[in-house]
Design an enzyme around this catalytic site. Structure first.
Site, PDB file in Angstrom:
ATOM      1  NE  ARG A  55     -20.693  -0.016  -0.397  1.00 21.95           N
ATOM      2  CZ  ARG A  55     -20.514   1.227  -0.823  1.00 21.95           C
ATOM      3  NH1 ARG A  55     -20.890   1.576  -2.039  1.00 21.95           N
ATOM      4  NH2 ARG A  55     -19.999   2.148  -0.028  1.00 21.95           N
TER       5      ARG A  55
ATOM      6  CE1 TYR B   2     -15.943   9.833  -1.417  1.00 17.73           C
ATOM      7  CE2 TYR B   2     -15.350  12.046  -2.098  1.00 17.73           C
ATOM      8  CZ  TYR B   2     -16.307  11.070  -1.911  1.00 17.73           C
ATOM      9  OH  TYR B   2     -17.624  11.326  -2.218  1.00 17.73           O
TER      10      TYR B   2
END
Length: 405
Positions: free
Chosen positions: A364, A215
């Site tokens: 991030r 995913y």
């Protein structure tokens, strides 16, 4: 930035994804974007294959071979051969299967080696295996600077993530694998943050096992199945503990006693998830159609540009680079630390710029080269600088922690 996007050899791929106008999506290292064709495939499986074909579709539409068919396509992305990869279950479950099998293949050895700060589920599953085996094997973690010295003759298995989920730092896969083999240990790589984003050559480095998810850069959808790799040389000795019926040599013979399949199918457990695997196949095929050398080149370029712009436009604002500066040592993501990382990221998300936060202080940003543009990097940094300069991040609503961060 316009000229960089104009000359981008991967530019045409962006239109093959569903991305709303004005959205900057820098979180493909956590959940990949939706391929347009995946919507059609999902509707086809639900409405026709399931809705009309019903149980006949196991044969009529070949559902039964989905795990190995998609597995062979994943194999092409990770340097494996056909028949060495199968799609099944989740990364966590697959890691448990492989780690347990590896311990059995190295009797008398009492240690699994990993690193502190590895992706949590990897450590949790290894801790669970350690507890289940009640002292037969122990998990030992060591920082990567000294990790090689902890791989010794008592080591049965080394388990590491190729691209670190927080920092994006790349392990030297060939060197660590060689060190494990030098002392007779087996090597298991987690490729969840690698496959589809950076070149991987499992057979080239002689890896024994690997796991990964579908995913992230493979764009298989939320909760897409994982996959596992077993080097062909180990298949006969590979006996995983979750001996479910789809791993049987003849699952529809319905015998009482288990006999493992004589192929990678022995890595299967229960009935495959048809919907998830069928949709994942679309994402894998899309990723496989791209030239990996161009994917990696763009990934490095996006990361370098992002670092340069953040350090130029956000100087003195409290950000510190948490990823390797050298692009050769970095996967397809860049992380910065900041003491107010969570509300800063929430302020970006409120502007339709989606990265993510990793505790305790990491912002991030993932760069999926098939759909992230160079202009997205510029716009993100301009927004980040404005959020910091105006103090927008300090608004109370951005400090409320959601269940998923």
């Amino acid at each position: 930035m316009i000229w960089l996007d104009r000359d981008d050899p991967l530019a045409d791929y962006r239109d093959r994804f569903v991305l709303e106008e004005g959205l900057i999506y820098l979180n493909g290292n956590s959940l990949g974007a939706l391929p347009r064709e995946a919507r059609n495939r999902a509707a086809e499986v639900v409405e026709q294959e399931w809705g009309q074909g019903l149980i006949r579709s196991w044969n009529r539409h070949d559902w039964v071979s989905l795990p190995t068919r998609v597995g062979d396509k994943v194999a092409g992305l990770i340097g494996a051969a056909p028949g060495e990869v199968v799609v099944a279950d989740s990364t966590s479950v697959n890691l448990f299967k492989l780690a347990a099998a590896a311990i059995r293949m190295r009797p008398g050895r009492g240690k699994i080696v990993s690193e502190p700060g590895n992706f949590p589920t990897d450590l949790y599953m290894l801790q669970g295996l350690e507890g289940f085996l009640q002292g037969e094997v122990r998990l030992e973690t060591a920082p990567r600077e000294v990790l090689a010295s902890h791989i010794d003759e008592d080591t049965a298995l080394v388990v590491l993530t190729h691209v670190h989920y927080k920092s994006g730092e790349l392990f030297d896969m060939a060197a660590i694998t060689a060190r494990a083999h030098e002392v007779g240990a087996l090597m298991l790589w987690d490729l969840s943050h690698s496959a589809g984003a950076v070149p991987v050559d499992l057979n080239g480095v002689g890896a024994d096992f690997a796991v990964g998810c579908g995913y992230k850069y493979l764009n298989g959808g939320p909760g897409a199945p994982g996959y596992l790799f077993v080097a062909r040389r180990h298949l006969n000795d590979f006996h995983q503990p979750l001996s479910g019926w789809f791993g049987h040599a003849e699952p529809f013979a319905m015998r009482d006693d288990y006999q493992p399949a004589d192929s990678i199918k022995r890595g299967l457990c229960g009935t495959p998830g048809v919907l998830g695997t069928a949709v994942m196949e679309v994402g894998v095929e899309l990723q496989a159609s791209a030239d990996m050398s161009k994917v990696r080149a763009k990934s490095r370029r996006l990361g370098e540009l992002f670092i340069q712009l953040v350090e130029a436009h956000c100087e003195g604002m409290g950000f510190a680079l948490a990823s390797p500066r050298d692009a050769e040592r970095r996967g397809s993501q860049v992380s910065f630390t900041h003491q107010h990382a969570y509300p800063i990221m929430q302020a970006l998300i409120a502007r339709n710029i989606i990265g993510d936060f990793r505790a305790p202080d990491i912002l991030r940003f993932g760069f999926a080269p098939l759909y992230v543009r160079h202009v997205d990097i510029w716009d993100t940094v301009q927004a980040l600088a404005d959020i910091m300069a105006t103090g927008e991040w300090d608004a109370p609503q951005y400090k409320q922690r959601s269940a998923v961060t």
